[in-house]
Design an enzyme around this catalytic site. Structure first.
Site, PDB file in Angstrom:
ATOM      1  N   GLY A   9       0.757  -1.317   0.053  1.00 30.19           N
ATOM      2  CA  GLY A   9      -0.125   0.008  -0.100  1.00 30.19           C
ATOM      3  C   GLY A   9       0.946   1.259   0.104  1.00 30.19           C
ATOM      4  O   GLY A   9       0.603   2.192   0.612  1.00 30.19           O
ATOM      5  N   ARG A  37      -1.764  -0.498  -7.716  1.00 28.93           N
ATOM      6  CA  ARG A  37      -1.402   0.652  -8.918  1.00 28.93           C
ATOM      7  C   ARG A  37      -0.452   1.140  -8.531  1.00 28.93           C
ATOM      8  O   ARG A  37       0.271   1.312  -7.651  1.00 28.93           O
ATOM      9  CB  ARG A  37      -2.728   1.379  -9.031  1.00 28.93           C
ATOM     10  CG  ARG A  37      -2.744   2.226  -7.619  1.00 28.93           C
ATOM     11  CD  ARG A  37      -4.034   3.003  -7.365  1.00 28.93           C
ATOM     12  NE  ARG A  37      -4.136   3.431  -6.119  1.00 28.93           N
ATOM     13  CZ  ARG A  37      -3.629   4.378  -5.313  1.00 28.93           C
ATOM     14  NH1 ARG A  37      -3.006   5.176  -5.895  1.00 28.93           N
ATOM     15  NH2 ARG A  37      -3.810   4.483  -4.080  1.00 28.93           N
ATOM     16  N   TYR A 143     -14.855   0.063   9.281  1.00 28.07           N
ATOM     17  CA  TYR A 143     -13.515   0.504   9.530  1.00 28.07           C
ATOM     18  C   TYR A 143     -13.189   0.121  10.948  1.00 28.07           C
ATOM     19  O   TYR A 143     -12.149  -0.688  11.201  1.00 28.07           O
ATOM     20  CB  TYR A 143     -13.174   1.592   9.066  1.00 28.07           C
ATOM     21  CG  TYR A 143     -11.810   2.071   9.161  1.00 28.07           C
ATOM     22  CD1 TYR A 143     -10.921   1.604   8.545  1.00 28.07           C
ATOM     23  CD2 TYR A 143     -11.566   3.360   9.887  1.00 28.07           C
ATOM     24  CE1 TYR A 143      -9.621   2.182   8.496  1.00 28.07           C
ATOM     25  CE2 TYR A 143     -10.321   3.845  10.156  1.00 28.07           C
ATOM     26  CZ  TYR A 143      -9.323   3.296   9.302  1.00 28.07           C
ATOM     27  OH  TYR A 143      -7.859   3.925   9.527  1.00 28.07           O
TER      28      TYR A 143
HETATM   29  C1  AKB Z   1     -10.159   7.970   8.717  1.00 26.82           C
HETATM   30  O1  AKB Z   1     -10.582   9.346   8.745  1.00 26.82           O
HETATM   31  O2  AKB Z   1     -11.043   7.095   8.173  1.00 26.82           O
HETATM   32  C2  AKB Z   1      -8.759   7.963   8.908  1.00 26.82           C
HETATM   33  C3  AKB Z   1      -8.472   7.508  10.367  1.00 26.82           C
HETATM   34  C4  AKB Z   1      -8.777   8.501  11.334  1.00 26.82           C
HETATM   35  O3  AKB Z   1      -8.246   6.366  10.531  1.00 26.82           O
HETATM   36  N1  AKB Z   1      -8.171   9.019   8.448  1.00 26.82           N
END
Ligand code: AKB
Length: 315
Positions: A9, A37, A143
């Site tokens: 990455g 990429r 996330y």
């Molecule tokens: C996001 O905003 O997803 C990232 C993070 C705080 O991990 N910048």
């Protein structure tokens, strides 16, 4: 002894600057950049590059064997805003890439790993101010869930298989060399570009949203310092809280106005507001300070000066 490093990455926001810094430090030939990429000119021209999918174990293993890699920095990830749109793709990328490098280390094919976590591991029930290293987490984003799970796996591989994996919980990162992609804190980079281009900015977070942030030079220094610290000094093998500054969009705008007096900001919060509202406002990073002497150097004033100064010739 000269070590050989692989960055997965390498073309992203952190990867680009990290690669360039590691090449300056350890020699261009010893730092292999890789991504799915190709990246910008400074990265592609300055040393070896491999097209590589971080979810493909065999492909990573081939590159590790070919270049006799010792250390891997895994910077490939899908960030918070994009991950809400593609939950399964985010989970697959964020988790499988981590398992790939953890398993390479377990098999003794590499000796050290850096893996980034994030303030996104915290959630709406976490105490907001001076958020502690160990506290209620309960992340509410795709996330954040992947990062918290990743932290648990890192600690597990360290304890169970003696894998030397190191990690920090990055706050929002601000840089002028490469754009961020798909995060909730991206406004803090966009705002400087738009201020120079149009003297105005429409922010996707409301004016009072206070989040932990950091200038990229500090983030790169923290990453390399942690990787160079003696293993026995490190008491945290999930991921270290990493603090620097905290501010709201309104405060950045006030700061920009010191340089561009006519700058105007308006607010039009979207789905990212809810993500931002679930994250801490400020971070207690005393464990990083104690264990490996972490000390940030950039505040909002200095960050604004650096950003406007370096971007002014690019717009
Ligand atoms: C996001 O905003 O997803 C990232 C993070 C705080 O991990 N910048």
């Amino acid at each position: 002894m000269q070590k050989s490093i692989l960055i997965l990455g390498a073309c992203g926001q952190i990867g680009t600057e990290l690669t360039i810094e590691l090449r300056a430090k350890y020699g261009s030939e010893n730092v292999v950049a890789s991504d799915i990429r190709e990246g910008g000119e400074s990265l592609m021209q300055s040393g070896p590059f491999e097209l590589l999918d971080a979810t493909n174990y065999e492909a990573i293993e081939d590159v590790v064997m070919h270049y006799e890699i010792d250390e891997v920095y895994l910077m490939a990830a899908m960030l918070s805003a994009t991950a809400e749109k593609f939950p399964m793709r985010a989970w697959n990328l964020n988790m499988n890439s981590l398992f790939n490098v953890l398993n390479l280390a377990k098999e003794k094919k590499i000796s050290k790993i850096f893996w980034p976590s994030s303030i996104a591991v915290f959630g709406p029930n976490t105490p907001k101010e001076n958020t502690m290293q160990s506290t209620i987490m309960e992340p509410s984003t795709v996330y954040g869930i992947s990062k918290q799970s990743g932290e648990r796996w890192c600690e597990y591989y360290f304890k169970k298989f003696d894998v030397d994996v190191r990690s920090v919980r990055y706050p929002g990162l601000i840089s002028w060399k490469t754009m961020p992609g798909g995060g909730t804190t991206d406004y803090a980079v966009d705002i400087y570009h738009e201020a120079l281009k149009k003297e105005s900015y429409e922010c996707f977070l409301n004016e009072e949203t206070k989040l932990p942030m950091m200038y990229m030079d500090d983030a790169i220094r923290a990453t390399i310092n942690l990787m160079e610290s003696p293993s026995e000094k490190l008491s945290v093998r999930s991921s270290y809280n990493l603090g620097s500054m905290s501010f709201t969009p309104k405060e950045v705008a006030q700061n920009i106005r010191k340089h561009i007096p006519n700058f105007e900001i308006s607010y039009n919060p979207d789905f990212r507001q809810q993500i931002a509202d679930s994250w801490p406002s400020s971070i207690d990073d005393s464990a990083a300070k104690r264990d490996w002497n972490w000390q940030p150097e950039f505040d909002l004033e200095k960050t604004t000066e650096e950003m406007l100064d370096n971007l002014k010739d690019t717009v």
